[in-house]
Design an enzyme around this catalytic site. Sequence first.
Site, short mmCIF file in Angstrom:
data_model
loop_
_atom_site.label_atom_id
_atom_site.label_comp_id
_atom_site.label_asym_id
_atom_site.label_seq_id
_atom_site.Cartn_x
_atom_site.Cartn_y
_atom_site.Cartn_z
N SER A 17 0.83 -1.21 0.00
CA SER A 17 0.00 0.00 0.00
C SER A 17 0.86 1.26 0.00
O SER A 17 0.48 2.27 -0.60
CB SER A 17 -0.99 0.00 1.16
N LEU A 101 18.78 -7.03 5.90
CA LEU A 101 19.75 -6.91 4.80
C LEU A 101 21.18 -7.03 5.33
O LEU A 101 21.48 -6.57 6.43
CB LEU A 101 19.55 -5.56 4.12
N ASN A 115 13.80 3.50 4.23
CA ASN A 115 12.81 2.55 4.74
C ASN A 115 11.73 3.31 5.49
O ASN A 115 11.93 4.42 5.96
CB ASN A 115 13.51 1.57 5.70
N HIS A 117 9.21 2.62 8.82
CA HIS A 117 9.04 1.71 9.94
C HIS A 117 7.88 2.21 10.79
O HIS A 117 7.80 3.40 11.11
CB HIS A 117 10.33 1.67 10.78
N GLN A 181 -1.25 7.70 7.84
CA GLN A 181 -0.19 8.72 7.87
C GLN A 181 1.02 8.30 7.05
O GLN A 181 1.69 9.14 6.43
CB GLN A 181 0.22 9.02 9.32
N GLU A 182 1.33 7.00 7.04
CA GLU A 182 2.45 6.51 6.22
C GLU A 182 2.22 6.87 4.76
O GLU A 182 3.14 7.29 4.05
CB GLU A 182 2.58 4.99 6.36
C1 GRF Z 1 3.83 -0.64 6.88
O1 GRF Z 1 3.23 -0.49 8.13
C2 GRF Z 1 5.28 -0.31 7.00
O2 GRF Z 1 5.56 0.71 7.90
C3 GRF Z 1 5.85 -1.60 7.50
O3 GRF Z 1 5.11 -2.61 6.88
C4 GRF Z 1 3.86 -2.11 6.48
C5 GRF Z 1 3.80 -2.26 4.99
O4 GRF Z 1 2.54 -2.08 4.46
N1 GRF Z 1 7.27 -1.63 7.28
P1 GRF Z 1 2.37 -2.06 2.87
O5 GRF Z 1 2.96 -3.33 2.28
O6 GRF Z 1 3.05 -0.82 2.34
O7 GRF Z 1 0.89 -2.02 2.66
#
Ligand code: GRF
Length: 196
Positions: A17, A101, A115, A117, A181-182
């Site tokens: 996503s 990694l 990345n 997180h 929020q991501e």
């Molecule tokens: C997200 O919460 C990200 O922060 C973590 O894994 C999840 C990935 O979600 N590392 P997606 O695959 O981007 O939907």
Amino acid sequence: MTSGMKNIVILISGAGSNMQAIAKAAEQERWAKTLSARIACVISNKPQAPGLAAARDLGIATQIVDHQQYASREHFDAALQLAIDACQPHLVVLAGFMRILTPGFVAHYEGRLVNIHPSLLPAFAGLNTYQRALDAGCKVAGATVHRVTADLDHGPIIAQAVVPVMPQDTARMLAARILVQEHLMYPKAVRALLSD
Ligand code: GRF
């Protein structure tokens, strides 16, 4: 390969996503024109990752480098590196890429590897971040975009998004609030890195 284009390679393991949020921003904000940047490839270590189909639907090239086909972490990282480097990346974006990694791999992409997180680093590196934040009684939680170093989830911070923790929260509810929020933060952070 288009000359002068900044190629972005996105690595996923799951739903993708965040990858889709970045792809949507690239499309809507016309990164090809405004930043001379494009998503060259989406690579998954999991052949069944739903994000692969999503990427294909968006017209993005995909590759699978299945970690289970390799005898060691070093062999897998070497194969992954070959696949990434074939795309001549300006930026390598880890978006839900669930692999540790090797230091050699990280060093190879120094300055080009980021990345996201789902915690407010340096708190809660590693897994189960939501439940750990709830168990600790945190009043806020969030996500962090950071540069990747050999020290897992501890590279220099680029951006953070903060959300409140509600009294009735479950890990799932908190995860969903953070993910919103991501999706706003990661495309912005990638765009800023491409403008540098
Ligand atoms: C997200 O919460 C990200 O922060 C973590 O894994 C999840 C990935 O979600 N590392 P997606 O695959 O981007 O939907």
